[in-house]
Design a protein around this motif. Structure first.
Motif, PDB file in Angstrom:
ATOM      1  N   VAL A  15       0.853  -1.188   0.000  1.00  0.00           N
ATOM      2  CA  VAL A  15       0.000   0.000   0.000  1.00  0.00           C
ATOM      3  C   VAL A  15       0.887   1.235   0.000  1.00  0.00           C
ATOM      4  O   VAL A  15       1.835   1.333   0.787  1.00  0.00           O
ATOM      5  CB  VAL A  15      -0.929   0.006   1.236  1.00  0.00           C
ATOM      6  CG1 VAL A  15      -1.806   1.242   1.256  1.00  0.00           C
ATOM      7  CG2 VAL A  15      -1.787  -1.257   1.268  1.00  0.00           C
ATOM      8  N   GLY A  16       0.566   2.176  -0.874  1.00  0.00           N
ATOM      9  CA  GLY A  16       1.327   3.417  -0.956  1.00  0.00           C
ATOM     10  C   GLY A  16       0.942   4.388   0.151  1.00  0.00           C
ATOM     11  O   GLY A  16      -0.053   4.198   0.856  1.00  0.00           O
ATOM     12  N   ILE A  21      -3.647   0.614  -3.142  1.00  0.00           N
ATOM     13  CA  ILE A  21      -2.951  -0.670  -3.248  1.00  0.00           C
ATOM     14  C   ILE A  21      -2.065  -0.628  -4.479  1.00  0.00           C
ATOM     15  O   ILE A  21      -2.539  -0.478  -5.605  1.00  0.00           O
ATOM     16  CB  ILE A  21      -3.943  -1.850  -3.320  1.00  0.00           C
ATOM     17  CG1 ILE A  21      -4.710  -1.960  -2.001  1.00  0.00           C
ATOM     18  CG2 ILE A  21      -3.199  -3.159  -3.612  1.00  0.00           C
ATOM     19  CD1 ILE A  21      -5.784  -3.030  -2.007  1.00  0.00           C
ATOM     20  N   ARG A  22      -0.769  -0.746  -4.259  1.00  0.00           N
ATOM     21  CA  ARG A  22       0.211  -0.728  -5.343  1.00  0.00           C
ATOM     22  C   ARG A  22       0.353  -2.104  -5.984  1.00  0.00           C
ATOM     23  O   ARG A  22       0.493  -2.223  -7.188  1.00  0.00           O
ATOM     24  CB  ARG A  22       1.575  -0.265  -4.831  1.00  0.00           C
ATOM     25  CG  ARG A  22       1.574   1.139  -4.308  1.00  0.00           C
ATOM     26  CD  ARG A  22       1.391   2.110  -5.444  1.00  0.00           C
ATOM     27  NE  ARG A  22       1.236   3.459  -4.916  1.00  0.00           N
ATOM     28  CZ  ARG A  22       0.549   4.410  -5.507  1.00  0.00           C
ATOM     29  NH1 ARG A  22      -0.034   4.185  -6.658  1.00  0.00           N
ATOM     30  NH2 ARG A  22       0.454   5.591  -4.973  1.00  0.00           N
ATOM     31  N   GLY A  77       7.636   1.767  -9.239  1.00  0.00           N
ATOM     32  CA  GLY A  77       7.413   1.933 -10.663  1.00  0.00           C
ATOM     33  C   GLY A  77       6.309   1.071 -11.244  1.00  0.00           C
ATOM     34  O   GLY A  77       5.990   1.194 -12.425  1.00  0.00           O
ATOM     35  N   LEU A  78       5.733   0.182 -10.434  1.00  0.00           N
ATOM     36  CA  LEU A  78       4.635  -0.639 -10.942  1.00  0.00           C
ATOM     37  C   LEU A  78       3.342   0.175 -10.957  1.00  0.00           C
ATOM     38  O   LEU A  78       3.118   1.001 -10.074  1.00  0.00           O
ATOM     39  CB  LEU A  78       4.426  -1.873 -10.067  1.00  0.00           C
ATOM     40  CG  LEU A  78       5.536  -2.921 -10.048  1.00  0.00           C
ATOM     41  CD1 LEU A  78       5.184  -4.039  -9.076  1.00  0.00           C
ATOM     42  CD2 LEU A  78       5.769  -3.474 -11.445  1.00  0.00           C
ATOM     43  N   PRO A  79       2.470  -0.073 -11.936  1.00  0.00           N
ATOM     44  CA  PRO A  79       1.179   0.623 -11.916  1.00  0.00           C
ATOM     45  C   PRO A  79       0.343   0.153 -10.729  1.00  0.00           C
ATOM     46  O   PRO A  79       0.436  -1.013 -10.316  1.00  0.00           O
ATOM     47  CB  PRO A  79       0.530   0.235 -13.244  1.00  0.00           C
ATOM     48  CG  PRO A  79       1.318  -0.881 -13.804  1.00  0.00           C
ATOM     49  CD  PRO A  79       2.638  -0.921 -13.096  1.00  0.00           C
ATOM     50  N   ALA A  80      -0.455   1.041 -10.157  1.00  0.00           N
ATOM     51  CA  ALA A  80      -1.321   0.694  -9.029  1.00  0.00           C
ATOM     52  C   ALA A  80      -2.199  -0.494  -9.404  1.00  0.00           C
ATOM     53  O   ALA A  80      -2.662  -0.615 -10.538  1.00  0.00           O
ATOM     54  CB  ALA A  80      -2.188   1.884  -8.641  1.00  0.00           C
ATOM     55  N   GLY A  81      -2.386  -1.394  -8.434  1.00  0.00           N
ATOM     56  CA  GLY A  81      -3.248  -2.545  -8.640  1.00  0.00           C
ATOM     57  C   GLY A  81      -2.580  -3.732  -9.304  1.00  0.00           C
ATOM     58  O   GLY A  81      -3.253  -4.716  -9.620  1.00  0.00           O
ATOM     59  N   THR A  82      -1.282  -3.705  -9.483  1.00  0.00           N
ATOM     60  CA  THR A  82      -0.563  -4.817 -10.111  1.00  0.00           C
ATOM     61  C   THR A  82      -0.656  -6.067  -9.234  1.00  0.00           C
ATOM     62  O   THR A  82      -0.502  -5.988  -8.021  1.00  0.00           O
ATOM     63  CB  THR A  82       0.924  -4.453 -10.303  1.00  0.00           C
ATOM     64  OG1 THR A  82       1.021  -3.348 -11.182  1.00  0.00           O
ATOM     65  CG2 THR A  82       1.720  -5.623 -10.847  1.00  0.00           C
TER      66      THR A  82
END
Length: 188
Positions: A15-16, A21-22, A77-82
């Motif tokens: 979680v950011g 949720i990241r 660097g991952l899009p959110a929700g990956t």
């Protein structure tokens, strides 16, 4: 990192700071019974690791509890929700010698590698120290990967000193004899 309580699949969430949720990290081969806590620590090689504590036991009937260790994945660097690929965790099986307990919290000491399981639902909660959990699983188990958590008791200063002295001794851990269990684990 966070998790859901009982009733969800075996997975944890990055979680950011903004609450989004990241990433979701599924734990392969794990049936979540009652995950109560998650802690950031280190693996035996010193790399960052997540410890997921499936230690809840509301009815105090579980013969053993499990702590799952996985390498902490980078989510930068991952899009959110990956959703990350499922990982098979290292399983640390634990059991109490004096009967089941309901535990709520886990603390990982990043310096020593010790784990602390904190129980509830008793007149006095217990803090149970599992010294160098990785060594205990490898050398002091019953042969099935299980280790025994010690009986909770008040420790005198001399018992604490013995415990510290023993924890520093590789001979104690490497012996694998039944009496070593009291040497490498202490409840204080």
């Amino acid at each position: 990192w966070t998790h859901n309580d009982s009733g969800d699949s075996a997975r944890v969430f990055a979680v950011g700071w903004d609450g989004i949720i990241r990433a979701t990290l599924p734990l392969a081969g794990v049936i979540a019974r009652d995950i109560e806590d998650i802690a950031l620590g280190t693996d035996p090689g010193g790399a960052e690791a997540l410890f997921v504590a499936d230690i809840g036991d509301n009815s105090a009937v579980r013969a053993s509890i499990d702590v799952y260790r996985v390498a902490e994945p980078s989510v930068l660097g991952l899009p959110a929700g990956t959703t990350l690929g499922a990982v098979a965790p290292h399983v640390i099986h634990l059991s109490y010698p004096d009967g089941a307990r309901d535990a709520e919290a886990l603390v990982a000491d990043r310096t020593t590698g010790d784990l602390y399981v904190i129980t509830k639902r008793e007149a006095r909660s217990r803090v149970v120290r599992v010294v160098r959990a990785e060594d205990m699983v490898a050398f002091c188990g019953r042969g099935d990967g299980s280790i025994f958590l010690p009986r909770a008791r008040a420790c005198s200063a001399s018992a604490r000193a013995r415990s510290r002295r023993c924890a520093r001794s590789r001979r104690c851990v490497a012996s694998g004899r039944a009496r070593s269990r009291r040497c490498v684990a202490s409840a204080c």
